[in-house]
Design a protein around this motif. Structure first.
Motif, mmCIF file in Angstrom:
data_model
loop_
_atom_site.group_PDB
_atom_site.id
_atom_site.type_symbol
_atom_site.label_atom_id
_atom_site.label_comp_id
_atom_site.label_asym_id
_atom_site.label_seq_id
_atom_site.Cartn_x
_atom_site.Cartn_y
_atom_site.Cartn_z
ATOM 1 N N GLY A 290 0.710 -1.131 -0.009
ATOM 2 C CA GLY A 290 -0.010 0.056 -0.223
ATOM 3 C C GLY A 290 0.880 1.373 0.036
ATOM 4 N N GLU A 291 2.264 1.086 0.181
ATOM 5 C CA GLU A 291 3.102 2.199 0.090
ATOM 6 C C GLU A 291 2.903 2.880 -1.288
ATOM 7 N N SER A 292 2.748 4.177 -1.307
ATOM 8 C CA SER A 292 2.599 5.075 -2.756
ATOM 9 C C SER A 292 1.572 4.443 -3.419
ATOM 10 N N SER A 293 1.562 4.888 -4.913
ATOM 11 C CA SER A 293 0.546 4.357 -5.554
ATOM 12 C C SER A 293 0.912 3.860 -6.790
ATOM 13 N N ALA A 294 -0.205 3.272 -7.649
ATOM 14 C CA ALA A 294 0.470 2.694 -9.016
ATOM 15 C C ALA A 294 0.689 3.968 -9.954
ATOM 16 N N GLU A 295 -0.076 5.046 -9.927
ATOM 17 C CA GLU A 295 0.143 6.231 -10.598
ATOM 18 C C GLU A 295 1.828 6.965 -10.433
ATOM 19 N N ASP A 296 2.124 6.871 -9.181
ATOM 20 C CA ASP A 296 3.395 7.491 -8.580
ATOM 21 C C ASP A 296 4.532 6.307 -8.843
ATOM 22 N N ALA A 297 4.365 5.205 -8.760
ATOM 23 C CA ALA A 297 5.200 4.266 -8.978
ATOM 24 C C ALA A 297 4.608 3.094 -9.950
ATOM 25 N N PRO A 298 4.747 3.152 -11.113
ATOM 26 C CA PRO A 298 4.003 2.412 -12.281
ATOM 27 C C PRO A 298 4.793 1.139 -12.565
ATOM 28 N N SER A 299 6.077 1.241 -12.156
ATOM 29 C CA SER A 299 6.813 0.007 -12.758
ATOM 30 C C SER A 299 7.966 -0.240 -11.761
ATOM 31 N N PHE A 300 8.808 -1.251 -11.846
ATOM 32 C CA PHE A 300 9.989 -1.648 -11.393
ATOM 33 C C PHE A 300 11.190 -2.368 -12.132
ATOM 34 N N VAL A 301 12.300 -2.342 -11.587
ATOM 35 C CA VAL A 301 13.757 -2.943 -12.285
ATOM 36 C C VAL A 301 13.922 -4.043 -11.355
ATOM 37 N N LEU A 302 14.217 -5.315 -11.844
ATOM 38 C CA LEU A 302 14.590 -6.355 -11.095
ATOM 39 C C LEU A 302 16.289 -6.562 -11.286
ATOM 40 N N ASP A 303 17.194 -6.402 -10.565
ATOM 41 C CA ASP A 303 18.366 -6.603 -10.806
ATOM 42 C C ASP A 303 18.865 -8.030 -10.563
ATOM 43 N N PHE A 304 19.437 -8.871 -11.273
ATOM 44 C CA PHE A 304 19.858 -10.212 -10.885
ATOM 45 C C PHE A 304 21.243 -10.274 -11.006
ATOM 46 N N ILE A 305 21.690 -10.610 -9.587
ATOM 47 C CA ILE A 305 23.222 -10.467 -9.354
ATOM 48 C C ILE A 305 23.613 -11.795 -9.306
ATOM 49 N N ASN A 306 25.172 -11.978 -9.775
ATOM 50 C CA ASN A 306 25.631 -13.231 -9.710
ATOM 51 C C ASN A 306 27.277 -12.925 -9.554
ATOM 52 N N GLU A 307 27.921 -13.389 -8.716
ATOM 53 C CA GLU A 307 29.157 -13.271 -8.510
ATOM 54 C C GLU A 307 29.909 -12.005 -8.918
ATOM 55 N N GLY A 308 29.084 -10.841 -8.630
ATOM 56 C CA GLY A 308 29.642 -9.575 -8.889
ATOM 57 C C GLY A 308 29.291 -9.022 -9.950
ATOM 58 N N SER A 309 28.527 -9.445 -10.954
ATOM 59 C CA SER A 309 28.017 -9.022 -12.103
ATOM 60 C C SER A 309 26.527 -8.978 -11.918
ATOM 61 N N SER A 310 25.919 -7.957 -12.747
ATOM 62 C CA SER A 310 24.458 -7.850 -12.475
ATOM 63 C C SER A 310 23.611 -7.697 -13.757
ATOM 64 N N THR A 311 22.461 -8.215 -13.866
ATOM 65 C CA THR A 311 21.771 -7.953 -15.291
ATOM 66 C C THR A 311 20.375 -6.889 -14.645
ATOM 67 N N SER A 312 20.284 -6.184 -15.482
ATOM 68 C CA SER A 312 18.941 -5.640 -15.017
ATOM 69 C C SER A 312 17.640 -5.802 -16.102
ATOM 70 N N ALA A 313 16.413 -6.120 -15.427
ATOM 71 C CA ALA A 313 15.523 -6.317 -16.322
ATOM 72 C C ALA A 313 14.251 -5.443 -15.844
ATOM 73 N N PRO A 314 13.996 -4.419 -16.512
ATOM 74 C CA PRO A 314 12.662 -3.728 -16.673
ATOM 75 C C PRO A 314 11.488 -4.305 -16.473
ATOM 76 N N VAL A 315 10.553 -4.025 -15.623
ATOM 77 C CA VAL A 315 9.264 -4.655 -15.792
ATOM 78 C C VAL A 315 8.257 -3.669 -15.912
ATOM 79 N N VAL A 316 7.728 -3.577 -17.256
ATOM 80 C CA VAL A 316 6.700 -2.622 -17.614
ATOM 81 C C VAL A 316 5.373 -3.237 -17.952
ATOM 82 N N ASP A 317 4.255 -2.739 -17.493
ATOM 83 C CA ASP A 317 3.051 -3.152 -17.734
ATOM 84 C C ASP A 317 2.724 -3.416 -19.197
#
Lengths: 182, 155
Positions: free
Chosen positions: A78-105
């Motif tokens: 319930g923190e914030s709203s879908a209007e203010d925070a419409p999407s998110f990014v997942l960071d997959f981290i493995n042994e010091g390297s990471s890959t970002s995956a944006p999740v957009v509706d």
């Protein structure tokens, strides 16, 4: 008695002019500068925890020869709203390297290495949970990832610091849980 | 040696008054600025509304044969409404929100399953209570956290 120097009237006028100039500089330059920087540093306070990981049985990994499936359940609080925070990014981290995956509706799922899809193979687009809802995403990789971070993305495009983190190490999926649903 | 008795400048009284005024104005500016960061809490029974959710207690059951979800309020808090979520494999989706159907303490209420989006026998539902609180002069509806909800299966 020498009377050289500024007269009291001139000195007072100069002081008043200096004060007015200082006020004008503060009002036009400093106040907007501080305000803009404060907004930048505080607008993530509430939305940062909009999306968090759920410690569900689907937050696990499946390993096969040559590839791994990493499942992660995300719920919207319930923190914030879908209007203010419409999407998110997942960071997959493995042994010091990471890959970002944006999740957009509504964005397309990807079944390739480094791609992200919903747990249900029948869904062709990514879906963002509404408040109180939960969704499970599956990330394709060559080896299971160590850790996943979630970052809320604000409507202005700013990506907030990690709101939650979860470790997939030692979390293999336990039968009958599997990450490839029809 | 001569002592110069210079009497120009502010008197101690005026200087003190000026300092106190400055301190008060600064305190007011900081208070007004900091206040904008703290949201006003929604209150119920003189406590934050989240705490009122601990006093919510109800029983729910759903029958596809008669097409109704029945509910009895056994707690100490009137229920303003319900949010129904369907739980599936790796997902929880909202299938209906029913506000404004107050169920008082000890009373019962029901919802037609036809009003829920795509619910049939065998489905698992999470029934989450909604209660009403006050924020300043205004009434605010608050949906309790899902752990205060009841998980039921449509029979």
């Amino acid at each position: 008695m020498f009377k050289r120097g500024l007269s009291q009237v001139v000195a007072t006028v100069l002081l008043i002019l200096l004060t007015l100039a200082a006020v004008a500089i503060i009002a036009t330059v400093l106040v907007p500068f501080v305000k803009n920087n404060l907004e930048g540093s505080t607008n993530c306070i509430s939305p940062q925890k909009r999306f968090v990981f759920d410690d569900s049985e689907y937050t696990c990994f499946e390993r096969s020869s040559g590839y791994a499936l990493n499942g992660v359940s995300v719920k919207a609080t319930g923190e914030s709203s879908a209007e203010d925070a419409p999407s998110f990014v997942l960071d997959f981290i493995n042994e010091g390297s990471s890959t970002s995956a944006p999740v957009v509706d509504g964005s397309s799922v990807s079944l390739t290495n480094g791609g992200l899809r919903m747990i249900s193979m029948s869904q062709n687009t990514l879906d963002i949970p509404a408040t109180g809802e939960l969704r499970t995403y599956v990330y394709n990789s060559t080896v299971p990832v160590d850790r996943i971070e979630i970052h809320t993305k604000l409507k202005g495009g700013k990506v907030c610091p990690a709101g939650d983190t979860i470790s997939l190490r030692n979390r293999p999926c336990i039968s009958p849980i599997n990450l490839t649903l029809g | 040696m001569s002592v110069i008795n210079n009497k120009k400048g502010l008197s101690p009284v005026v200087a003190t008054v000026l300092l106190i005024s400055l301190a008060l104005i600064l305190a007011l500016i900081i208070f007004l600025w900091a206040k904008s960061f703290i949201g006003e809490k929604t209150i119920k029974f003189d406590k934050p509304i989240e705490e009122a959710c601990t006093s919510v207690d109800f029983e729910a059951e759903a029958y596809s044969s008669d097409g109704h979800l029945n509910l009895v309020n056994r707690g100490n808090v009137p229920l303003y409404g319900l949010e129904i979520r369907k739980t599936g494999a790796g997902s929880i989706s909202k299938v209906g929100t029913f506000g404004g159907r107050t169920i008082d303490v000890g009373e019962n209420g029901d919802i037609s399953l036809a009003e829920l989006n795509g619910v049939s026998a065998g489905d698992k539902l999470l029934v989450v209570p909604m209660i009403i609180g006050e924020q300043g002069d205004q009434k605010r509806v608050y949906t309790c956290e899902s752990n205060y909800g009841k998980e039921i299966e449509v029979i």
